[in-house]
Design an enzyme around this catalytic site. Sequence first.
Site, PDB file in Angstrom:
ATOM      1  N   LYS A   9      45.249  52.257  40.718  1.00 11.84           N
ATOM      2  CA  LYS A   9      44.631  53.516  40.276  1.00 11.84           C
ATOM      3  C   LYS A   9      45.667  54.518  39.756  1.00 11.84           C
ATOM      4  CE  LYS A   9      40.316  53.024  42.633  1.00 11.84           C
ATOM      5  NZ  LYS A   9      39.670  53.153  43.924  1.00 11.84           N
TER       6      LYS A   9
ATOM      7  N   LYS B 229      28.550  41.168  36.829  1.00 10.39           N
ATOM      8  CA  LYS B 229      27.896  41.813  37.970  1.00 10.39           C
ATOM      9  C   LYS B 229      27.164  43.100  37.558  1.00 10.39           C
ATOM     10  CE  LYS B 229      29.832  44.270  41.593  1.00 10.39           C
ATOM     11  NZ  LYS B 229      30.770  44.586  42.652  1.00 10.39           N
TER      12      LYS B 229
ATOM     13  N   LYS C 217      27.574  49.855  39.143  1.00 11.28           N
ATOM     14  CA  LYS C 217      27.222  51.260  38.997  1.00 11.28           C
ATOM     15  C   LYS C 217      28.088  51.959  37.948  1.00 11.28           C
ATOM     16  CE  LYS C 217      29.831  52.626  43.118  1.00 11.28           C
ATOM     17  NZ  LYS C 217      29.683  53.156  44.477  1.00 11.28           N
TER      18      LYS C 217
HETATM   19  P1  AMP Z   1      30.452  49.157  44.755  1.00 10.35           P
HETATM   20  O1  AMP Z   1      29.195  49.847  44.380  1.00 10.35           O
HETATM   21  O2  AMP Z   1      30.951  48.247  43.679  1.00 10.35           O
HETATM   22  O3  AMP Z   1      31.487  50.060  45.345  1.00 10.35           O
HETATM   23  O4  AMP Z   1      30.046  48.159  45.938  1.00 10.35           O
HETATM   24  C1  AMP Z   1      29.545  48.608  47.164  1.00 10.35           C
HETATM   25  C2  AMP Z   1      28.932  47.440  47.888  1.00 10.35           C
HETATM   26  O5  AMP Z   1      27.770  46.957  47.193  1.00 10.35           O
HETATM   27  C3  AMP Z   1      29.860  46.222  48.043  1.00 10.35           C
HETATM   28  O6  AMP Z   1      29.661  45.654  49.326  1.00 10.35           O
HETATM   29  C4  AMP Z   1      29.387  45.257  46.979  1.00 10.35           C
HETATM   30  O7  AMP Z   1      29.588  43.927  47.340  1.00 10.35           O
HETATM   31  C5  AMP Z   1      27.902  45.575  46.864  1.00 10.35           C
HETATM   32  N1  AMP Z   1      27.471  45.364  45.474  1.00 10.35           N
HETATM   33  C6  AMP Z   1      27.752  46.159  44.416  1.00 10.35           C
HETATM   34  N2  AMP Z   1      27.210  45.657  43.278  1.00 10.35           N
HETATM   35  C7  AMP Z   1      26.574  44.512  43.630  1.00 10.35           C
HETATM   36  C8  AMP Z   1      25.836  43.507  42.916  1.00 10.35           C
HETATM   37  N3  AMP Z   1      25.627  43.591  41.598  1.00 10.35           N
HETATM   38  N4  AMP Z   1      25.325  42.460  43.609  1.00 10.35           N
HETATM   39  C9  AMP Z   1      25.524  42.372  44.935  1.00 10.35           C
HETATM   40  N5  AMP Z   1      26.213  43.253  45.665  1.00 10.35           N
HETATM   41  C10 AMP Z   1      26.740  44.313  45.036  1.00 10.35           C
END
Ligand code: AMP
Length: 326
Positions: A111, A192, A195
């Site tokens: 970062k 994937k 967000k």
């Molecule tokens: P993040 O939003 O990327 O910080 O992820 C937060 C949590 O949500 C983590 O445990 C990820 O594994 C899960 N997560 C985020 N995006 C996905 C997705 N598309 N499918 C499954 N799990 C997700």
Amino acid sequence: MKRILTGLKPTGDLTLGNYIGAIKQMTKMQDEYESYIFVADLHALTVPQNPIELKKRIRAFIAMYIACGIDPKKNTIYIQSDIEYIPSISWILECSTYYGEASRMIQFKEKSKENANFSVGLLTYPVLMAADILYADTDLVPVGIDQKQHVELARDIAIRFNKKYGEIFKVPEPLITKSGTKIKDLKDPTKKMSKSDENPAGVISLFDDIKIIRKKIMSATTDSEMNIIYDEEKKPGISNLINIVVSLTGKSINEVETMFKGKNYGEFKSYVADLVVEVIGNIQEKYNKLVNSKELDSILDEGAKKASALAYKKYQTMREKVGVVR
Ligand code: AMP
């Protein structure tokens, strides 16, 4: 019962992927552990934030988690910045952390490369995370593999501190969460659902209007064949929609394939849309009742009271041990 602790950084959006991959897993863990869940709002400050947006998002995030099934009766739920002694604990821990250790954190290295004007907070936030974990005598910290190094740092700091001043901290263990099924982007099902994606058409936000959710699913990218069969390589779009159904209903892949034998993609998508709309619709109904309610404030007040009492006690012990007392 072992104590687990999870921090949620209130940045970005919350997606169907987060719900299936993380939040649903958390709702299972709340029955197995004594669980502490907090909004890590101080962590959000490591990068610039719009104060009005941040304030709104803190409340929205925690209300959404509760609406998704995080039960306030089973969890201690609070906002990190409500626990005033955590930054004080963090400061004492910072003075027991080597600069070399902090600057070796992979997330810091990555970062800090993205923006030359990064804050000191970007370097020290893993120590704040150690304070978040250690004040509460946490046994287990559920983390994805990307946060494992930070839990290891918290362990190192705790062990060092205990060696010097006596048994003050419980040494926590990372609990590498077996994430649920990875939900893919609806427009590009090879990546994937995230967000931080620039194209919102492929991402279902838990905050999206129901009509928009339906539209996004109906226009999900599929393939030019006609059969509803699970094949991640050749049919990533259809397989992703099957995964969504499996995750939300508990049906097997086989059952879904059989249900839709001989049906067309339009019928299948319409079924998936109804299902997702029902699940998110129910969540949103609870969310809307909760987000501006006194009930949410009571939940957060109660959580803050319990966590503050622990943090105060730990901080006083640390003060005594290091000699910063009157
Ligand atoms: P993040 O939003 O990327 O910080 O992820 C937060 C949590 O949500 C983590 O445990 C990820 O594994 C899960 N997560 C985020 N995006 C996905 C997705 N598309 N499918 C499954 N799990 C997700």
